[in-house]
Design an enzyme around this catalytic site. Structure first.
Site, PDB file in Angstrom:
ATOM      1  N   ARG A 101       7.637  16.525  13.470  1.00  0.00           N
ATOM      2  CA  ARG A 101       6.728  16.745  12.333  1.00  0.00           C
ATOM      3  C   ARG A 101       5.811  15.543  12.121  1.00  0.00           C
ATOM      4  N   SER A 102       6.337  14.342  12.319  1.00  0.00           N
ATOM      5  CA  SER A 102       5.511  13.141  12.183  1.00  0.00           C
ATOM      6  C   SER A 102       4.324  13.189  13.133  1.00  0.00           C
ATOM      7  N   LEU A 142      -3.248   1.825   8.913  1.00  0.00           N
ATOM      8  CA  LEU A 142      -3.489   1.312   7.557  1.00  0.00           C
ATOM      9  C   LEU A 142      -2.575   0.108   7.302  1.00  0.00           C
ATOM     10  N   PRO A 145       1.349  -6.162   8.903  1.00  0.00           N
ATOM     11  CA  PRO A 145       2.616  -6.889   8.719  1.00  0.00           C
ATOM     12  C   PRO A 145       2.800  -7.385   7.286  1.00  0.00           C
ATOM     13  N   GLY A 350      32.943  15.127   8.342  1.00  0.00           N
ATOM     14  CA  GLY A 350      33.955  14.134   8.699  1.00  0.00           C
ATOM     15  C   GLY A 350      33.483  13.267   9.862  1.00  0.00           C
ATOM     16  N   GLU A 374       4.517   6.694   4.037  1.00  0.00           N
ATOM     17  CA  GLU A 374       3.650   7.532   3.181  1.00  0.00           C
ATOM     18  C   GLU A 374       3.885   7.262   1.701  1.00  0.00           C
ATOM     19  N   PHE A 394       0.650  -1.311 -11.582  1.00  0.00           N
ATOM     20  CA  PHE A 394       0.154  -2.097 -10.446  1.00  0.00           C
ATOM     21  C   PHE A 394      -0.822  -3.189 -10.877  1.00  0.00           C
TER      22      PHE A 394
HETATM   23  P1  TGC Z   1      -6.116   2.205  -7.142  1.00  0.00           P
HETATM   24  O1  TGC Z   1      -6.900   1.101  -7.806  1.00  0.00           O
HETATM   25  O2  TGC Z   1      -5.207   3.064  -7.945  1.00  0.00           O
HETATM   26  O3  TGC Z   1      -7.136   3.188  -6.366  1.00  0.00           O
HETATM   27  C1  TGC Z   1      -8.121   2.673  -5.478  1.00  0.00           C
HETATM   28  C2  TGC Z   1      -9.111   3.804  -5.249  1.00  0.00           C
HETATM   29  O4  TGC Z   1      -8.448   4.915  -4.605  1.00  0.00           O
HETATM   30  C3  TGC Z   1      -8.525   6.073  -5.447  1.00  0.00           C
HETATM   31  N1  TGC Z   1      -7.231   6.772  -5.339  1.00  0.00           N
HETATM   32  C4  TGC Z   1      -7.067   7.892  -4.645  1.00  0.00           C
HETATM   33  N2  TGC Z   1      -7.946   8.635  -3.958  1.00  0.00           N
HETATM   34  C5  TGC Z   1      -7.479   9.731  -3.365  1.00  0.00           C
HETATM   35  N3  TGC Z   1      -6.170  10.089  -3.423  1.00  0.00           N
HETATM   36  C6  TGC Z   1      -5.264   9.362  -4.096  1.00  0.00           C
HETATM   37  N4  TGC Z   1      -3.985   9.727  -4.108  1.00  0.00           N
HETATM   38  C7  TGC Z   1      -5.700   8.200  -4.746  1.00  0.00           C
HETATM   39  N5  TGC Z   1      -5.081   7.249  -5.485  1.00  0.00           N
HETATM   40  C8  TGC Z   1      -6.034   6.382  -5.845  1.00  0.00           C
HETATM   41  C9  TGC Z   1      -8.790   5.550  -6.842  1.00  0.00           C
HETATM   42  O5  TGC Z   1      -9.417   6.517  -7.634  1.00  0.00           O
HETATM   43  C10 TGC Z   1      -9.691   4.386  -6.549  1.00  0.00           C
HETATM   44  O6  TGC Z   1     -10.974   4.903  -6.242  1.00  0.00           O
HETATM   45  P2  TGC Z   1     -12.317   4.090  -6.691  1.00  0.00           P
HETATM   46  O7  TGC Z   1     -13.437   4.997  -6.311  1.00  0.00           O
HETATM   47  O8  TGC Z   1     -12.194   3.848  -8.162  1.00  0.00           O
HETATM   48  O9  TGC Z   1     -12.279   2.823  -5.897  1.00  0.00           O
HETATM   49  O10 TGC Z   1      -5.333   1.555  -5.933  1.00  0.00           O
HETATM   50  P3  TGC Z   1      -4.177   0.460  -5.920  1.00  0.00           P
HETATM   51  O11 TGC Z   1      -4.627  -0.667  -5.044  1.00  0.00           O
HETATM   52  O12 TGC Z   1      -3.738   0.142  -7.328  1.00  0.00           O
HETATM   53  O13 TGC Z   1      -3.011   1.222  -5.124  1.00  0.00           O
HETATM   54  C11 TGC Z   1      -2.443   2.370  -5.603  1.00  0.00           C
HETATM   55  C12 TGC Z   1      -1.206   2.728  -4.747  1.00  0.00           C
HETATM   56  C13 TGC Z   1      -0.145   1.655  -4.815  1.00  0.00           C
HETATM   57  C14 TGC Z   1      -0.658   4.012  -5.316  1.00  0.00           C
HETATM   58  C15 TGC Z   1      -1.622   2.949  -3.285  1.00  0.00           C
HETATM   59  O14 TGC Z   1      -2.054   1.785  -2.715  1.00  0.00           O
HETATM   60  C16 TGC Z   1      -0.529   3.540  -2.418  1.00  0.00           C
HETATM   61  O15 TGC Z   1      -0.383   4.752  -2.356  1.00  0.00           O
HETATM   62  N6  TGC Z   1       0.288   2.696  -1.690  1.00  0.00           N
HETATM   63  C17 TGC Z   1       1.231   3.196  -0.718  1.00  0.00           C
HETATM   64  C18 TGC Z   1       0.710   2.947   0.675  1.00  0.00           C
HETATM   65  C19 TGC Z   1       1.115   4.024   1.630  1.00  0.00           C
HETATM   66  O16 TGC Z   1       1.529   5.114   1.274  1.00  0.00           O
HETATM   67  N7  TGC Z   1       0.914   3.768   2.921  1.00  0.00           N
HETATM   68  C20 TGC Z   1       1.143   4.763   3.909  1.00  0.00           C
HETATM   69  C21 TGC Z   1       0.611   4.318   5.253  1.00  0.00           C
HETATM   70  S1  TGC Z   1       0.404   5.638   6.439  1.00  0.00           S
HETATM   71  C22 TGC Z   1       1.968   6.116   6.800  1.00  0.00           C
HETATM   72  O17 TGC Z   1       2.943   5.708   6.269  1.00  0.00           O
HETATM   73  C23 TGC Z   1       2.042   7.121   7.856  1.00  0.00           C
HETATM   74  S2  TGC Z   1       3.632   7.644   8.280  1.00  0.00           S
HETATM   75  C24 TGC Z   1       3.147   8.922   9.228  1.00  0.00           C
HETATM   76  C25 TGC Z   1       4.194   9.734   9.833  1.00  0.00           C
HETATM   77  O18 TGC Z   1       4.775   9.321  10.851  1.00  0.00           O
HETATM   78  O19 TGC Z   1       4.387  10.896   9.339  1.00  0.00           O
HETATM   79  P1  FAD Z   2       6.859  -3.123   1.242  1.00  0.00           P
HETATM   80  O1  FAD Z   2       5.573  -2.675   0.679  1.00  0.00           O
HETATM   81  O2  FAD Z   2       7.012  -4.552   1.617  1.00  0.00           O
HETATM   82  O3  FAD Z   2       8.009  -2.726   0.213  1.00  0.00           O
HETATM   83  C1  FAD Z   2       9.336  -3.277   0.281  1.00  0.00           C
HETATM   84  C2  FAD Z   2      10.113  -2.780  -0.937  1.00  0.00           C
HETATM   85  O4  FAD Z   2       9.458  -3.240  -2.132  1.00  0.00           O
HETATM   86  C3  FAD Z   2      10.122  -1.238  -1.041  1.00  0.00           C
HETATM   87  O5  FAD Z   2      11.351  -0.817  -1.585  1.00  0.00           O
HETATM   88  C4  FAD Z   2       9.006  -0.950  -2.030  1.00  0.00           C
HETATM   89  O6  FAD Z   2       9.156   0.294  -2.706  1.00  0.00           O
HETATM   90  C5  FAD Z   2       9.144  -2.133  -2.961  1.00  0.00           C
HETATM   91  N1  FAD Z   2       7.900  -2.382  -3.702  1.00  0.00           N
HETATM   92  C6  FAD Z   2       6.694  -2.762  -3.216  1.00  0.00           C
HETATM   93  N2  FAD Z   2       5.811  -2.855  -4.206  1.00  0.00           N
HETATM   94  C7  FAD Z   2       6.447  -2.523  -5.356  1.00  0.00           C
HETATM   95  C8  FAD Z   2       6.085  -2.413  -6.729  1.00  0.00           C
HETATM   96  N3  FAD Z   2       4.824  -2.638  -7.144  1.00  0.00           N
HETATM   97  N4  FAD Z   2       7.027  -2.055  -7.634  1.00  0.00           N
HETATM   98  C9  FAD Z   2       8.319  -1.775  -7.232  1.00  0.00           C
HETATM   99  N5  FAD Z   2       8.720  -1.864  -5.954  1.00  0.00           N
HETATM  100  C10 FAD Z   2       7.801  -2.232  -5.025  1.00  0.00           C
HETATM  101  N6  FAD Z   2       1.772   3.024   8.374  1.00  0.00           N
HETATM  102  C11 FAD Z   2       0.551   3.392   8.842  1.00  0.00           C
HETATM  103  O7  FAD Z   2      -0.475   2.882   8.414  1.00  0.00           O
HETATM  104  N7  FAD Z   2       0.435   4.343   9.827  1.00  0.00           N
HETATM  105  C12 FAD Z   2       1.515   4.953  10.360  1.00  0.00           C
HETATM  106  O8  FAD Z   2       1.367   5.808  11.227  1.00  0.00           O
HETATM  107  C13 FAD Z   2       2.824   4.572   9.894  1.00  0.00           C
HETATM  108  N8  FAD Z   2       3.930   5.113  10.469  1.00  0.00           N
HETATM  109  C14 FAD Z   2       5.173   4.634  10.106  1.00  0.00           C
HETATM  110  C15 FAD Z   2       6.304   5.053  10.809  1.00  0.00           C
HETATM  111  C16 FAD Z   2       7.556   4.550  10.495  1.00  0.00           C
HETATM  112  C17 FAD Z   2       8.756   4.977  11.285  1.00  0.00           C
HETATM  113  C18 FAD Z   2       7.700   3.639   9.417  1.00  0.00           C
HETATM  114  C19 FAD Z   2       9.065   3.115   9.036  1.00  0.00           C
HETATM  115  C20 FAD Z   2       6.593   3.201   8.729  1.00  0.00           C
HETATM  116  C21 FAD Z   2       5.309   3.676   9.075  1.00  0.00           C
HETATM  117  N9  FAD Z   2       4.151   3.210   8.438  1.00  0.00           N
HETATM  118  C22 FAD Z   2       2.898   3.587   8.880  1.00  0.00           C
HETATM  119  C23 FAD Z   2       4.258   2.148   7.443  1.00  0.00           C
HETATM  120  C24 FAD Z   2       4.688   2.633   6.053  1.00  0.00           C
HETATM  121  O9  FAD Z   2       3.672   3.322   5.422  1.00  0.00           O
HETATM  122  C25 FAD Z   2       5.110   1.394   5.242  1.00  0.00           C
HETATM  123  O10 FAD Z   2       6.346   0.957   5.792  1.00  0.00           O
HETATM  124  C26 FAD Z   2       5.257   1.700   3.769  1.00  0.00           C
HETATM  125  O11 FAD Z   2       3.993   1.948   3.173  1.00  0.00           O
HETATM  126  C27 FAD Z   2       5.951   0.552   2.993  1.00  0.00           C
HETATM  127  O12 FAD Z   2       5.428  -0.675   3.329  1.00  0.00           O
HETATM  128  P2  FAD Z   2       6.406  -1.892   3.770  1.00  0.00           P
HETATM  129  O13 FAD Z   2       7.322  -1.384   4.808  1.00  0.00           O
HETATM  130  O14 FAD Z   2       5.526  -3.035   4.099  1.00  0.00           O
HETATM  131  O15 FAD Z   2       7.261  -2.216   2.493  1.00  0.00           O
END
Ligand code: TGC
Ligand code: FAD
Length: 395
Positions: A101-102, A142, A145, A350, A374, A394
């Protein structure tokens, strides 16, 4: 006045609330097709792939032929299905393995979606048909480190050199990184964060597989290194600047995950139910013990509830009434639910619960990644906290 008599034995333990009846015939057909694909092509070998730490690249073209890559996008060779259909496909794929699915999430929602949503017509024509066909594999850079939950702090930078862009930086934990022909890389510019389409054979681009993972072993996870990667001016996605670009892509991928996690949970529940009925201790099936029955019921209720949450969010996406925070709700609750169900199922099995002879510990370990990527559990909690209090944790 009508009364509803209890009909013991008449309910389906695999679809207790008869959620199937909420799906259209077309949705059921799609769901059954993907379920069959998983049964025929994923389940027979997944334990070996997981143990060996390899992704089954040979499945990519097959999944493309089924229309699973970019399936909820319109045009450019994509299937253009409903959101619910996309969700159901993710659910069935993740009932096989989160790694499969990923792959589909990253290809469709994280690599194709930004090009489809924010790209120029030339970029769409160049990349999307080949990606939908599985001829070109994409990844999404995105995370870095030192920049995970807070992607706004990224250091990767793109600077103008004449008409060109030059990118420097490191991306970390990138799904499909080593497989990818093209990377969508997010970088700081003078106009804020922008997205770049980076062919992975561009000089200065390299990737390194991350080894020794105990989770998502049937999925490739890599570091991407960009060292003076020079790209033409038209490599940037023209239609978005700022963090809302990548966050919009995450909405799409998180939507697939909130369905997918239910699939992993369902697989664990079904494994535990089957095991409990055939495993005898103290002269009877362990399913006859009250504590085991309670565990099975908790799992069954959780899976049904998670399916309803996913379907409701899917219907809202399809009718245009979805708020992005509904996706945060679904990702938060369905992934923690799935992890909880997997842990309960592991207990029911178990000692057999710790081997790859059964799917449970594999799903349990995979879900530890799904819990983190995500957006972690904490991040989704805080987004929902802001939604109901109006106060950002935040800032
Ligand atoms: P913030 O100031 O709240 O927002 C910045 C700008 O973004 C807009 N925005 C959104 N737009 C679309 N969808 C959303 N859900 C949005 N949330 C916010 C917002 O309106 C603003 O726009 P503008 O025009 O005013 O500039 O941002 P923040 O810096 O306070 O961060 C908010 C936070 C913490 C929720 C966000 O940074 C976040 O979601 N962090 C988590 C990062 C994350 O999920 N990373 C995932 C990486 S990819 C991955 O993990 C792939 S795994 C893939 C797989 O194998 O399946
Ligand atoms: P950190 O952000 O360092 O967080 C560490 C701990 O602190 C967590 O428990 C977190 O919830 C907590 N924390 C952080 N901030 C706060 C807060 N404000 N308040 C309370 N708690 C907080 N990324 C991509 O861009 N592309 C990909 O394709 C992708 N694939 C991935 C595949 C795998 C198998 C894995 C494991 C990760 C992948 N990622 C990808 C990265 C993933 O999105 C990040 O690992 C995730 O966003 C968390 O970041 P971090 O690991 O740096 O943890």
């Amino acid at each position: 006045m009508s009364t509803t008599a209890a009909r013991p034995g008449k309910v389906d333990p695999y679809d207790f609330l008869q959620i199937d009846a909420l799906l259209s015939a077309e949705e059921r057909l799609l769901r059954d097709t993907v379920r069959r694909f998983v049964a025929d092509r994923v389940l027979p070998d997944i334990a070996e792939w997981f143990e060996a730490g390899t992704f089954p690249k040979e499945l990519v073209k097959e999944m493309a032929a089924m229309g699973l890559l970019g399936m909820h996008l319109d045009g450019y060779g994509c299937a253009g299905t409903s959101a619910v259909a996309y969700g159901l496909a993710c659910l069935e794929l993740e009932a096989g393995d989160s790694g499969v699915r990923s792959f589909v999430s990253v290809q469709g929602s994280l690599a194709m979606f930004p090009i489809w949503r924010f790209g120029s017509e030339e970029q769409k024509q160049q990349w999307l048909p080949a990606m939908a066909a599985g001829d070109v594999i994409g990844c999404f850079g995105l995370t870095e480190p030192d920049s995970g939950s807070d992607p706004g702090s990224m250091r990767t930078a793109a600077r103008r050199h004449g008409d060109d862009w030059v990118l420097n930086g490191t991306k970390m934990w990138i799904t499909n990184g080593d497989l990818a022909d093209v990377a969508v890389v997010w970088a700081q510019t003078d106009d804020g964060i922008r997205g770049f389409i980076v062919p992975t054979d561009t000089p200065g681009f390299s990737s390194n597989a991350i080894h020794r993972k105990l989770s998502l072993r049937a999925s490739v996870t890599s570091e991407l290194v960009l060292s003076d990667v020079r790209l033409p001016g038209d490599a940037v996605l023209p239609e978005v600047a700022g963090l809302k670009g990548p966050l919009s892509c995450l909405n799409e991928a998180r939507f697939g995950i909130l369905f997918g996690a239910v699939g992993a949970a369902r697989a664990c529940y079904e494994a535990a139910l089957g095991y409990a009925k055939q495993r005898h201790q103290f002269g009877k099936p362990i399913a006859s013990f009250q504590l085991i029955q309670r565990t099975l019921v908790e799992m069954m209720v959780a899976v049904n509830r998670g399916t309803l949450v996913a379907l409701h969010i899917g219907r809202k996406k399809d009718d245009g009434s979805l708020d992005p925070t509904h996706v945060n709700f679904g990702k938060l609750d369905n992934v923690r639910m799935a992890l909880d169900v997997a842990r309960q199922a592991r207990g029911v099995l178990g000692a057999n619960g710790i081997t790859l002879e059964y799917p449970v510990v594999r799903h349990m370990n995979n879900l530890e990644s799904v819990y983190t990527y995500e957006g972690t559990n904490e991040i989704h909690t805080l987004v929902l906290g802001q939604a109901i209090t109006g106060i950002s944790a935040f800032d």
